[in-house]
Design a protein around this motif. Structure first.
Motif, PDB file in Angstrom:
ATOM      1  N   ALA A 299       0.826  -1.209   0.000  1.00  0.00           N
ATOM      2  CA  ALA A 299       0.000   0.000   0.000  1.00  0.00           C
ATOM      3  C   ALA A 299       0.861   1.259   0.000  1.00  0.00           C
ATOM      4  O   ALA A 299       0.610   2.210  -0.743  1.00  0.00           O
ATOM      5  CB  ALA A 299      -0.935  -0.001   1.210  1.00  0.00           C
TER       6      ALA A 299
ATOM      7  N   VAL B 273       2.609   1.633  -3.460  1.00  0.00           N
ATOM      8  CA  VAL B 273       1.681   2.044  -4.517  1.00  0.00           C
ATOM      9  C   VAL B 273       1.266   3.501  -4.335  1.00  0.00           C
ATOM     10  O   VAL B 273       1.193   4.273  -5.285  1.00  0.00           O
ATOM     11  CB  VAL B 273       0.437   1.131  -4.513  1.00  0.00           C
ATOM     12  N   GLY B 274       1.005   3.883  -3.079  1.00  0.00           N
ATOM     13  CA  GLY B 274       0.618   5.270  -2.823  1.00  0.00           C
ATOM     14  C   GLY B 274       1.714   6.232  -3.230  1.00  0.00           C
ATOM     15  O   GLY B 274       1.467   7.224  -3.924  1.00  0.00           O
TER      16      GLY B 274
ATOM     17  N   PHE C 126       0.716  10.001  -3.600  1.00  0.00           N
ATOM     18  CA  PHE C 126      -0.234  10.160  -2.507  1.00  0.00           C
ATOM     19  C   PHE C 126       0.471  10.147  -1.158  1.00  0.00           C
ATOM     20  O   PHE C 126       1.450   9.431  -0.964  1.00  0.00           O
ATOM     21  CB  PHE C 126      -1.280   9.038  -2.540  1.00  0.00           C
ATOM     22  N   ARG C 127      -0.078  10.936  -0.226  1.00  0.00           N
ATOM     23  CA  ARG C 127       0.463  11.001   1.132  1.00  0.00           C
ATOM     24  C   ARG C 127      -0.498  10.369   2.120  1.00  0.00           C
ATOM     25  O   ARG C 127      -1.705  10.352   1.885  1.00  0.00           O
ATOM     26  CB  ARG C 127       0.655  12.467   1.542  1.00  0.00           C
ATOM     27  N   ASP C 128       0.008   9.921   3.253  1.00  0.00           N
ATOM     28  CA  ASP C 128      -0.831   9.396   4.334  1.00  0.00           C
ATOM     29  C   ASP C 128      -1.821   8.359   3.824  1.00  0.00           C
ATOM     30  O   ASP C 128      -3.028   8.494   3.999  1.00  0.00           O
ATOM     31  CB  ASP C 128      -1.622  10.542   5.000  1.00  0.00           C
ATOM     32  N   VAL C 129      -1.307   7.347   3.194  1.00  0.00           N
ATOM     33  CA  VAL C 129      -2.186   6.343   2.613  1.00  0.00           C
ATOM     34  C   VAL C 129      -2.630   5.335   3.669  1.00  0.00           C
ATOM     35  O   VAL C 129      -1.804   4.665   4.281  1.00  0.00           O
ATOM     36  CB  VAL C 129      -1.480   5.617   1.454  1.00  0.00           C
ATOM     37  N   ALA C 130      -3.931   5.277   3.890  1.00  0.00           N
ATOM     38  CA  ALA C 130      -4.507   4.279   4.787  1.00  0.00           C
ATOM     39  C   ALA C 130      -5.184   3.212   3.940  1.00  0.00           C
ATOM     40  O   ALA C 130      -5.425   3.412   2.752  1.00  0.00           O
ATOM     41  CB  ALA C 130      -5.529   4.929   5.718  1.00  0.00           C
ATOM     42  N   HIS C 131      -5.484   2.094   4.544  1.00  0.00           N
ATOM     43  CA  HIS C 131      -6.160   1.061   3.762  1.00  0.00           C
ATOM     44  C   HIS C 131      -7.068   0.210   4.634  1.00  0.00           C
ATOM     45  O   HIS C 131      -6.867   0.098   5.832  1.00  0.00           O
ATOM     46  CB  HIS C 131      -5.151   0.169   3.050  1.00  0.00           C
TER      47      HIS C 131
END
Lengths: 131, 131
Positions: free
Chosen positions: A100, A103-104, A109-114
């Motif tokens: 994750a 890929v972010g 992308f910043r601060d990638v949650a999943h």
DNA sequence: TTATCTGCAAACATTTTGCAGCGAG
DNA sequence: CTCGCTGCAAAATGTTTGCAGATAA
């Protein structure tokens, strides 16, 4: 400003113990189970203000329910649930987290949650299905 | 089986022209604007059946509204969504699929399915936040 | 013909809000 | 004492469903 009340402490304490994303209604129910009666509306209001201050993450489940999790760098984990008997296995290992994050980053992308959920048929139930 | 009706054609045609995610209500309104009167319930039902057949992608916006877009690919894939502006990136690469299959097998599970969603802040919105 | 689809309205589920009273500071 | 907070119930929002009539095949 912001007052410290029994209700807010209760929500904060519960969130501190939880690792996964939970819906507002689940949180409300968990509070009740441990004896902390908090109105549902108050749970919603508290979670919203925590989210505004960036202290919890908010995600939307497929059914439209919002899910909350205390914001932290701490690794969370996932579950592998049997679709037949409901047995859940806790998974660890950084596989998905790494993927994750990678890929972010690749998309800026910043601060990638999943969120992620695995559902399958466990060995025992697969055996029973044969009969 | 499935019948071809004026309403379904209208929804399908509209989706073919759209590029980004739209809510069911937006789609209903767009149809009305172009003169194709379709009941809101029918729009929902049509979108749901299209989603079941994998012909449209469904995402949940931060406000809980479902957003639909015709699927540019038929294979199972995931999305990386910006929590601020809603921009969605379709992800490919078998990373998660492999991980899920491997983890499932390691625990003796069969037919392991998974859902997963990535949410982050895209480069553009991260820049705007600075102000 | 007839099984499926449609539109409407009512039902639902989640979340938000108005308001009177409570209570932290 | 004062405002912000709480609980309740009502409202708002997005979506689903029951049903009678319409319609594709």
């Amino acid at each position: 400003m912001q007052r410290m009340t029994r209700q807010r402490s209760a929500v904060a304490e519960l969130l501190a113990e939880l690792v996964d994303f939970r819906s507002a209604q689940q949180i409300h129910e968990l509070l009740r189970e441990r004896g902390d009666e908090v109105g549902l509306a108050t749970v919603y209001r508290t979670l919203q203000s925590l989210a505004d201050r960036g202290e919890v993450d908010v995600l939307r489940a497929d059914d439209g329910e919002a899910r909350y999790r205390r914001c932290s760098r701490q690794e969370h984990h996932h579950h592998l649930v049997c679709r037949s008997c409901g047995t859940a296995v806790e998974l660890d290992g950084p596989g998905v987290e790494e993927w994750a994050a990678r890929v972010g980053a690749a998309h800026g992308f910043r601060d990638v949650a999943h969120t992620m959920e695995l559902v399958g048929t466990c060995a025992e139930c697969a055996r029973e299905e044969q009969d």
